[in-house]
Design a protein around this motif. Structure first.
Motif, PDB file in Angstrom:
ATOM      1  N   LYS A  70      11.637  14.633  -3.838  1.00 18.70           N
ATOM      2  CA  LYS A  70      10.255  14.315  -3.471  1.00 18.70           C
ATOM      3  C   LYS A  70      10.164  12.991  -2.728  1.00 18.70           C
ATOM      4  N   ILE A  71      11.095  12.057  -3.016  1.00 13.54           N
ATOM      5  CA  ILE A  71      11.114  10.790  -2.281  1.00 13.54           C
ATOM      6  C   ILE A  71      11.627  11.030  -0.866  1.00 13.54           C
ATOM      7  N   GLU A  72      12.667  11.829  -0.766  1.00 13.26           N
ATOM      8  CA  GLU A  72      13.254  12.124   0.542  1.00 13.26           C
ATOM      9  C   GLU A  72      12.273  12.850   1.451  1.00 13.26           C
ATOM     10  N   ARG A  73      11.447  13.719   0.877  1.00 14.49           N
ATOM     11  CA  ARG A  73      10.468  14.471   1.676  1.00 14.49           C
ATOM     12  C   ARG A  73       9.204  13.665   1.964  1.00 14.49           C
ATOM     13  N   GLY A  74       9.144  12.461   1.461  1.00 11.61           N
ATOM     14  CA  GLY A  74       8.006  11.591   1.765  1.00 11.61           C
ATOM     15  C   GLY A  74       6.802  11.797   0.877  1.00 11.61           C
ATOM     16  N   LEU A  75       6.951  12.577  -0.205  1.00  7.32           N
ATOM     17  CA  LEU A  75       5.816  12.773  -1.107  1.00  7.32           C
ATOM     18  C   LEU A  75       5.510  11.498  -1.885  1.00  7.32           C
ATOM     19  N   VAL A  76       6.554  10.710  -2.148  1.00  4.40           N
ATOM     20  CA  VAL A  76       6.404   9.430  -2.852  1.00  4.40           C
ATOM     21  C   VAL A  76       7.332   8.426  -2.197  1.00  4.40           C
ATOM     22  N   ARG A  77       6.867   7.195  -2.037  1.00  8.39           N
ATOM     23  CA  ARG A  77       7.730   6.155  -1.488  1.00  8.39           C
ATOM     24  C   ARG A  77       8.742   5.677  -2.525  1.00  8.39           C
ATOM     25  N   GLN A  78       9.904   5.236  -2.060  1.00  8.25           N
ATOM     26  CA  GLN A  78      10.941   4.711  -2.942  1.00  8.25           C
ATOM     27  C   GLN A  78      10.404   3.513  -3.732  1.00  8.25           C
ATOM     28  N   GLY A  79      10.500   3.612  -5.056  1.00  4.47           N
ATOM     29  CA  GLY A  79      10.087   2.502  -5.910  1.00  4.47           C
ATOM     30  C   GLY A  79       8.597   2.391  -6.147  1.00  4.47           C
ATOM     31  N   GLN A  80       7.805   3.316  -5.618  1.00  2.00           N
ATOM     32  CA  GLN A  80       6.350   3.198  -5.783  1.00  2.00           C
ATOM     33  C   GLN A  80       5.938   3.311  -7.246  1.00  2.00           C
ATOM     34  N   ALA A  81       6.611   4.198  -7.991  1.00  2.00           N
ATOM     35  CA  ALA A  81       6.276   4.345  -9.408  1.00  2.00           C
ATOM     36  C   ALA A  81       6.498   3.039 -10.161  1.00  2.00           C
ATOM     37  N   THR A  82       7.563   2.317  -9.807  1.00  2.00           N
ATOM     38  CA  THR A  82       7.847   1.034 -10.459  1.00  2.00           C
ATOM     39  C   THR A  82       6.780   0.009 -10.111  1.00  2.00           C
ATOM     40  N   ILE A  83       6.372  -0.006  -8.859  1.00  2.00           N
ATOM     41  CA  ILE A  83       5.326  -0.940  -8.424  1.00  2.00           C
ATOM     42  C   ILE A  83       4.026  -0.694  -9.189  1.00  2.00           C
ATOM     43  N   ILE A  84       3.658   0.579  -9.327  1.00  2.52           N
ATOM     44  CA  ILE A  84       2.433   0.920 -10.049  1.00  2.52           C
ATOM     45  C   ILE A  84       2.554   0.540 -11.516  1.00  2.52           C
ATOM     46  N   ALA A  85       3.714   0.835 -12.102  1.00  2.00           N
ATOM     47  CA  ALA A  85       3.906   0.550 -13.522  1.00  2.00           C
ATOM     48  C   ALA A  85       3.839  -0.935 -13.817  1.00  2.00           C
ATOM     49  N   CYS A  86       4.269  -1.753 -12.871  1.00  2.00           N
ATOM     50  CA  CYS A  86       4.318  -3.202 -13.088  1.00  2.00           C
ATOM     51  C   CYS A  86       3.061  -3.922 -12.604  1.00  2.00           C
ATOM     52  N   SER A  87       2.107  -3.179 -12.060  1.00  2.00           N
ATOM     53  CA  SER A  87       0.887  -3.822 -11.569  1.00  2.00           C
ATOM     54  C   SER A  87       0.089  -4.389 -12.728  1.00  2.00           C
ATOM     55  N   LEU A  88      -0.608  -5.491 -12.448  1.00  2.00           N
ATOM     56  CA  LEU A  88      -1.346  -6.197 -13.493  1.00  2.00           C
ATOM     57  C   LEU A  88      -2.713  -5.531 -13.706  1.00  2.00           C
ATOM     58  N   VAL A  89      -2.706  -4.446 -14.440  1.00  2.00           N
ATOM     59  CA  VAL A  89      -3.935  -3.708 -14.754  1.00  2.00           C
ATOM     60  C   VAL A  89      -4.141  -3.716 -16.254  1.00  2.00           C
ATOM     61  N   ILE A  90      -5.373  -3.980 -16.681  1.00  2.00           N
ATOM     62  CA  ILE A  90      -5.681  -4.005 -18.107  1.00  2.00           C
ATOM     63  C   ILE A  90      -5.914  -2.579 -18.594  1.00  2.00           C
ATOM     64  N   PRO A  91      -5.170  -2.100 -19.605  1.00  2.00           N
ATOM     65  CA  PRO A  91      -5.347  -0.714 -20.096  1.00  2.00           C
ATOM     66  C   PRO A  91      -6.766  -0.386 -20.532  1.00  2.00           C
ATOM     67  N   ALA A  92      -7.538  -1.410 -20.886  1.00  2.00           N
ATOM     68  CA  ALA A  92      -8.921  -1.162 -21.318  1.00  2.00           C
ATOM     69  C   ALA A  92      -9.786  -0.611 -20.189  1.00  2.00           C
ATOM     70  N   TYR A  93      -9.300  -0.740 -18.926  1.00  2.00           N
ATOM     71  CA  TYR A  93     -10.052  -0.211 -17.787  1.00  2.00           C
ATOM     72  C   TYR A  93      -9.806   1.280 -17.571  1.00  2.00           C
ATOM     73  N   PHE A  94      -9.047   1.897 -18.460  1.00  2.00           N
ATOM     74  CA  PHE A  94      -8.678   3.309 -18.289  1.00  2.00           C
ATOM     75  C   PHE A  94      -9.907   4.191 -18.084  1.00  2.00           C
ATOM     76  N   ASP A  95     -10.920   4.067 -18.961  1.00  2.00           N
ATOM     77  CA  ASP A  95     -12.112   4.920 -18.866  1.00  2.00           C
ATOM     78  C   ASP A  95     -12.849   4.704 -17.545  1.00  2.00           C
ATOM     79  N   ARG A  96     -12.880   3.468 -17.096  1.00  2.00           N
ATOM     80  CA  ARG A  96     -13.548   3.161 -15.828  1.00  2.00           C
ATOM     81  C   ARG A  96     -12.832   3.855 -14.666  1.00  2.00           C
ATOM     82  N   TYR A  97     -11.503   3.734 -14.622  1.00  2.00           N
ATOM     83  CA  TYR A  97     -10.739   4.394 -13.566  1.00  2.00           C
ATOM     84  C   TYR A  97     -10.888   5.908 -13.638  1.00  2.00           C
TER      85      TYR A  97
END
Length: 457
Positions: A70-97
């Protein structure tokens, strides 16, 4: 198209930080709710990992995405999942998102449904010039509604008993607040025994009225509507036995003792009747004239009736009467009439739950007391009211045959001014009650006899 990449990435980050949130996200969102291909691909893979019991963390996710190409076909960029996982987001905003994603998904589905509806209207001009425009407009409404039905923001179909009890407390508090404010939450029928035991018809209930031919089923339904309207409940009647003008005449006949339904055939016989007619017209217009809608439903499809119910419910109509259900049709094919009627009944029953309305359906009975249309009607309803003829007791008498005579039982006869209303079925209330009623078919009148009058008779 409406979307928010920030909300989609924020929701995924909340899931990485609190993996238990994946269950709530699964219950309320589908992958297509994610507008962007990369976030949608990650969400789909997280759902699969959770189903397979694999921990939801970015390293395992990146390996799976890479192995699947899926990365090779361009569906997801290399390392994007890691970037999202490490983003500074407060879990309490889950319902809002979650709500932001759902709202934009709903708007996209609504836009798509309206585009399909516009296309259908243009097609009507080229391919269906001879067909009724009203039918095409109804199809358009159904298309839009079906587009939106798939994105209902459900709180989940399952809950613990503790959560259910909390919901019940909220329900009772809301109910008590309405009661304290003098707001009726049940539609009264006008039959004291039934209203005392059942409280009335609930705003998400499906009631069935049956009886043999000419037993007064329509009279009963009309009296319930009239009583509800006097209490401020707006009602709509779908009549497919008589035209709406004649149905209005029934309400007039029930309003006066000076004339009955035959006035429509022979006119007024004297000045007194004419004056009484004028009085009844004025009384009904001033009291319930704006609370009852009558629709000529002969030949209508149940899909059109339900679509109309949806529109009327938005304008405050809460009680709907279908008289008779056996004359409704459906666009769906079911092989035989009984299955077709079962489908029609199911559509009406489902409408009461999804729209929060009450529906009263009139149906015929066979000689053995079974519902003529379909057994499904009895299984779909919350309450089943049966009207029964009252017959005089058989007596021994002398019958003459020419010059001879013999002793024999006289044939029992129907007492025309009496009926019995039997609560054949009721979920949680009044089942088995038998209510003695006074009946006047010509005046389209039926009412419960009180205990004192019952004893005297």
């Amino acid at each position: 198209m409406p979307n928010s990449q920030e909300a989609e990435e924020g929701l995924l980050s909340c899931i990485f930080q609190d993996p238990d949130r994946i269950m709530e996200a699964r219950a309320k969102l589908q992958p297509e709710a994610f507008y962007h291909c990369e976030t949608r691909t990650i969400f789909e893979e997280l759902l699969t990992m959770d189903q397979e019991g694999i921990p939801l963390e970015s390293v395992a996710l990146n390996i799976r995405l890479n192995d699947q190409g899926k990365i090779e076909r361009g569906l997801v960029r290399q390392g994007q999942a890691t970037i999202i996982a490490c983003s500074l987001v407060i879990p309490a905003y889950f319902d809002r998102y979650l709500k932001m994603i759902h709202d934009r998904w709903t708007l996209r589905k609504g836009i798509h449904g309206h585009l399909l509806a516009v296309r259908l209207m243009f097609r009507h001009l080229t391919d269906r010039m001879e067909s009724e425009v009203a039918g095409t407009l109804t199809d358009c409404q159904n298309i839009v509604q079906m587009s939106l039905d798939g994105v209902k923001f459900d709180t989940g179909s399952s809950a613990t008993l503790r959560e259910c009890l909390s919901e019940h407390i909220d329900h009772m508090m809301e109910l008590q607040q309405k009661k304290d404010a003098g707001i009726e939450t049940l539609i009264p029928t006008g039959f004291p025994t039934l209203d005392r035991r059942a409280g009335g018809i609930g705003l998400n209930e499906y009631w069935l009225v049956t009886g043999p031919t000419k037993s007064g089923k329509s009279v009963l339904a009309g009296q319930i509507v009239k009583h509800a309207a006097r209490r401020g409940f707006k009602a709509k009647i779908y009549t497919n036995e008589v035209q709406r003008v004649s149905y209005a005449g029934r309400f007039l006949a029930s309003e006066s003792s000076e004339f009955d339904g035959t006035v429509e055939r022979h006119g007024f016989v004297n000045r007194k009747q004419q004056n009484e007619y004028s009085r009844a017209i004025t009384a009904l217009k001033n009291s319930i004239g704006d609370f009852i809608i009558i629709d000529n439903a002969a030949g209508k499809y149940v899909e059109d009736v339900v679509a109309d119910m949806r529109l009327e419910a938005r304008s405050g109509t809460v009680l709907f009467v279908v008289d008779l259900i056996g004359k409704l049709r459906t666009r769906a094919s079911h092989g035989n009439r009984e299955r077709e009627l079962a489908h029609i009944s199911g559509c009406l029953s489902d409408a009461t739950k999804t729209l929060g309305i009450a529906c009263l359906v009139v149906a015929q009975e066979n000689e053995d007391g079974a519902v003529r249309e379909s057994k499904a009607l009895g299984m779909d309803c919350e309450a089943w009211l049966k009207l029964v003829h009252v017959r005089a007791e058989k007596r021994r008498g002398t019958v003459k045959f020419g010059s001879s005579s013999s002793e024999m039982d006289t044939q029992d006869e129907i007492i025309r001014n009496r009926r019995k209303l039997i609560v054949q079925l009721a979920r949680g209330f009044a089942a088995g009650d038998v209510i003695d009623c006074a009946f006047d078919g010509a005046r389209f009148f039926i009412a419960e006899l009180d205990n004192h009058r019952t004893e005297e008779s």
